[in-house]
Design a protein around this motif. Sequence first.
Motif, short mmCIF file in Angstrom:
data_model
loop_
_atom_site.label_atom_id
_atom_site.label_comp_id
_atom_site.label_asym_id
_atom_site.label_seq_id
_atom_site.Cartn_x
_atom_site.Cartn_y
_atom_site.Cartn_z
N PHE A 23 0.86 -1.16 -0.04
CA PHE A 23 -0.13 0.08 0.03
C PHE A 23 0.96 1.24 0.02
CE2 PHE A 23 -4.40 -1.25 1.67
CZ PHE A 23 -4.31 -2.80 0.99
N GLY A 24 0.78 1.83 -1.10
CA GLY A 24 1.48 3.21 -1.06
C GLY A 24 2.39 3.34 -2.68
N THR A 25 3.20 4.14 -2.72
CA THR A 25 3.84 4.38 -4.01
C THR A 25 5.46 4.63 -3.93
OG1 THR A 25 3.40 6.89 -3.89
CG2 THR A 25 1.94 5.25 -5.01
N ALA A 26 6.12 4.37 -2.83
CA ALA A 26 7.26 4.48 -2.51
C ALA A 26 8.37 3.69 -3.19
CB ALA A 26 7.68 4.67 -0.73
N ASN A 55 5.37 0.69 10.38
CA ASN A 55 5.87 2.01 10.40
C ASN A 55 6.66 2.29 9.19
OD1 ASN A 55 8.29 0.40 11.38
ND2 ASN A 55 8.94 2.33 12.34
N MET A 56 7.49 1.15 8.76
CA MET A 56 8.48 1.44 7.46
C MET A 56 7.70 0.98 6.28
SD MET A 56 9.39 -1.90 7.16
CE MET A 56 10.65 -1.67 6.10
N TYR A 57 6.82 0.42 6.04
CA TYR A 57 6.07 -0.05 4.91
C TYR A 57 5.89 1.04 3.80
CZ TYR A 57 5.40 -4.78 6.64
OH TYR A 57 5.38 -6.06 7.16
N THR A 58 6.47 0.93 2.58
CA THR A 58 6.41 1.93 1.73
C THR A 58 6.70 3.48 2.32
OG1 THR A 58 4.06 2.28 1.85
CG2 THR A 58 4.76 0.75 0.09
N GLY A 59 7.52 3.53 3.13
CA GLY A 59 8.19 4.70 3.81
C GLY A 59 7.30 5.50 4.87
N GLY A 60 6.14 4.80 5.43
CA GLY A 60 5.19 5.16 6.15
C GLY A 60 3.84 5.12 5.46
N GLU A 61 3.75 5.15 4.04
CA GLU A 61 2.45 5.41 3.35
C GLU A 61 1.53 4.42 3.65
OE1 GLU A 61 2.35 6.63 -1.05
OE2 GLU A 61 4.75 6.25 -0.76
N SER A 62 1.94 3.21 3.87
CA SER A 62 1.00 2.13 4.02
C SER A 62 0.14 2.42 5.34
CB SER A 62 1.86 0.79 4.38
OG SER A 62 0.84 -0.22 4.76
N GLU A 63 0.97 2.81 6.31
CA GLU A 63 -0.17 3.39 7.77
C GLU A 63 -1.04 4.42 7.36
OE1 GLU A 63 2.39 2.17 11.56
OE2 GLU A 63 2.72 3.72 10.58
N GLY A 64 -0.63 5.21 6.65
CA GLY A 64 -1.49 6.68 6.22
C GLY A 64 -2.65 5.97 5.43
N ILE A 65 -2.56 5.21 4.50
CA ILE A 65 -3.55 4.57 3.69
C ILE A 65 -4.35 3.72 4.41
CG2 ILE A 65 -4.02 3.14 1.80
CD1 ILE A 65 -1.60 3.95 0.37
N VAL A 66 -3.85 2.91 5.34
CA VAL A 66 -4.80 1.84 6.12
C VAL A 66 -5.66 2.81 6.97
CG1 VAL A 66 -4.55 0.49 8.27
CG2 VAL A 66 -3.23 0.21 6.31
N GLY A 67 -4.92 3.83 7.69
CA GLY A 67 -5.75 4.73 8.46
C GLY A 67 -6.94 5.45 7.83
N ARG A 68 -6.86 5.83 6.51
CA ARG A 68 -7.78 6.34 5.75
C ARG A 68 -9.02 5.22 5.53
NH1 ARG A 68 -3.48 9.36 4.10
NH2 ARG A 68 -3.16 8.01 2.23
N VAL A 78 -9.04 -5.02 13.52
CA VAL A 78 -7.94 -5.27 14.51
C VAL A 78 -6.77 -4.96 13.64
CG1 VAL A 78 -6.62 -7.19 15.52
CG2 VAL A 78 -9.20 -7.06 15.68
N VAL A 79 -6.18 -3.96 14.13
CA VAL A 79 -4.98 -3.30 13.31
C VAL A 79 -3.66 -3.86 14.08
CG1 VAL A 79 -3.84 -1.33 12.56
CG2 VAL A 79 -6.39 -1.32 12.46
N ALA A 80 -2.67 -4.29 13.28
CA ALA A 80 -1.13 -4.82 13.70
C ALA A 80 -0.42 -3.89 13.01
CB ALA A 80 -1.05 -6.08 13.54
N SER A 81 0.37 -3.26 13.73
CA SER A 81 1.60 -2.41 13.31
C SER A 81 2.96 -2.93 13.99
CB SER A 81 1.52 -1.05 13.40
OG SER A 81 2.36 -0.20 12.27
N LYS A 82 4.11 -2.48 13.41
CA LYS A 82 5.13 -2.73 14.03
C LYS A 82 6.27 -1.75 14.17
CE LYS A 82 4.71 -6.85 10.79
NZ LYS A 82 3.65 -6.01 9.97
N TYR A 83 7.27 -1.81 14.79
CA TYR A 83 8.37 -0.77 14.97
C TYR A 83 9.80 -1.42 15.02
CZ TYR A 83 10.11 -1.50 19.68
OH TYR A 83 10.86 -2.14 20.93
N ALA A 84 11.08 -1.11 15.04
CA ALA A 84 12.31 -1.48 15.23
C ALA A 84 12.91 -1.25 13.94
CB ALA A 84 12.45 -3.01 15.75
N ASN A 85 12.20 -0.98 12.81
CA ASN A 85 13.08 -0.62 11.21
C ASN A 85 12.83 0.63 11.12
OD1 ASN A 85 14.02 -3.15 10.71
ND2 ASN A 85 12.04 -3.84 9.91
N ALA A 86 13.41 1.27 10.37
CA ALA A 86 13.54 2.75 9.94
C ALA A 86 14.01 2.83 8.48
CB ALA A 86 14.64 3.69 10.76
#
Length: 348
Positions: A23-26, A55-68, A78-86
């Motif tokens: 999800f995203g265009t990055a 958090n890092m899928y398509t540079g953060g675009e994925s979370e933004g799209i999912v949120g909308r 039920v939303v799952a996300s992750k951290y530790a990568n940048a």
Amino acid sequence: MRYRLLGKSGLRVSQIALGTMTFGTAVEWSRPEEECRPVFDAFTEAGGNFIDTANMYTGGESEGIVGRLIKADRDRYVVASKYANAVPGTGDPNAAGMHRKSLTRSLDASLKRLGVDYIDLYFVHWWDFTTPVEEVHRALDDAVSAGKILHVGLSDVPAWVVSRAQAFHDLRGLVPIAAMQLEYSLVQRSIEREHLPLAAAHDIGVTAWSPLAGGILTGKYTRSAESGGNNRMDSMQLQPLDERNRKIAEALDAVADRLGATSGQVALAWIMSRGVIPIVGATRPDQLTDNLRAIDLVLDQDVLAELDAASAFDAGHPYSMLEWDMPMALGYGGMFDQIDIPRFPGRR
């Protein structure tokens, strides 16, 4: 759609989760929001409620799209996300990692991108071996206490780390581990050694990424008419199309043909038969709808045994030793064929 309990969290999640890494265009293999919405709508219309992002899928675009996409009915999902990568190139060594600073920054940024007050399931994306297990666990526990996340998961992590974290829950009252996210498919079964028995022992949910092995288990490379003779591997391909994996895919194709199903459907049904939730991505709604039909496919014991044999792997020591006649005879007093012995890797 049918639903499973996610470990002992009590969460009721769809038997298949929607993966949103595209999800995203990055990046070259991702898709713009207008192409992602029909895929999301097809998942929702089928009863799906489990969404996986990071958090890092398509540079953060994925979370933004999912949120909308979930905004109109956020509580349903039920939303799952992750951290530790940048994302590389930040110039900040603390932008990644499992430590508390990384968690705090990443979590707040994810909440903002998603446009939500809380994340249902928050994973440590991978284990970097730089922060002690208890420190990571306490930071996650604090985030739960603050109401920013509801449940905790560990992704791409050694089984001993999960076991140690679970001990902190048992002995010190820290939040339990609700789920693990790991690579799992007919061509990559190594989590059967330690992770799946651990999950069963502590009632931890398991979600599987790359359940179709990047297309190997869809017939993309083995059905010549469908592949058009093009065997070029995808840039995101993690498993090789070597002789072993091709034979597994061909055996899967044969089973699928007998059952009147697609190879992908059988591969997903095999994973679900293990009590594991596959994370499925798609670039078109018809692809997703086709894969979701795996929910209605029940594989009998003969088919499961056939697929297990075709995808057999080296369980390694000590499991491979348990195939030897002497340990089997001595360990069970010569009566192993008369005792109900739990299944373990390598058992005959």
